[in-house]
Write a protein that holds these residues in place. Structure first.
Motif: not given
Length: 147
Positions: A22-31
């Motif tokens: 919530l504070v530092l959103p970090a995501s990895f892309p994916g199908p």
């Protein structure tokens, strides 16, 4: 750290992961199909946890790591892993991480894995060896710690 029960540790790490996300959103892309993988991982974890827990209940032995065990369980998932409940918890934590593509939640799952691997499991293995001796040592040679 041993005093804290693994489900509480898993929940603490998971909530920390949610907070970080919530504070530092970090995501990895994916199908898109990766979401289905997340659901499958979570569902497999729930199923494995319930099955493992039921075997403890059926055997009437202590489920808490700090309680003295009265029986060894070596059937069902315990024939393939000495720690299927921890495998299940990791799967249940990985599921939302993969579903959401969340790096903080992935970190929470890895932190739980590391804590169990480095702290809880060595403690539990000593307890089991003291309680069951050679029977446990033979089991440990046959069955891996995780998978």
């Amino acid at each position: 750290m041993i005093r804290f029960r693994p489900p509480r540790i898993a929940m603490l790490y998971f909530l920390m992961g949610v907070g970080l996300d919530l504070v530092l959103p970090a995501s990895f892309p994916g199908p898109v199909w990766l979401r289905a993988v997340g659901v499958i991982l979570f569902g497999a974890g729930v199923g494995l946890m319930l099955r493992s827990w039921w075997l403890f209940e059926k055997a009437g032995t202590a489920i808490r790591p700090t309680d003295e065990p009265s029986k060894m369980i070596t059937s069902g998932p315990y024939a393939r892993s000495r720690n299927p409940m921890y495998v299940a918890a990791v799967l249940m934590m990985l599921g939302p991480s993969v579903f959401l593509g969340s790096l903080p939640l992935l970190g929470a799952a890895l932190a739980f894995f590391a804590t169990m691997h480095l702290v809880h499991i060595p403690f539990e293995e000593r307890v089991m060896e003291e309680a069951f001796g050679e029977e446990y040592r033979e089991y440990a040679l046959r069955v891996t710690r995780w998978l």
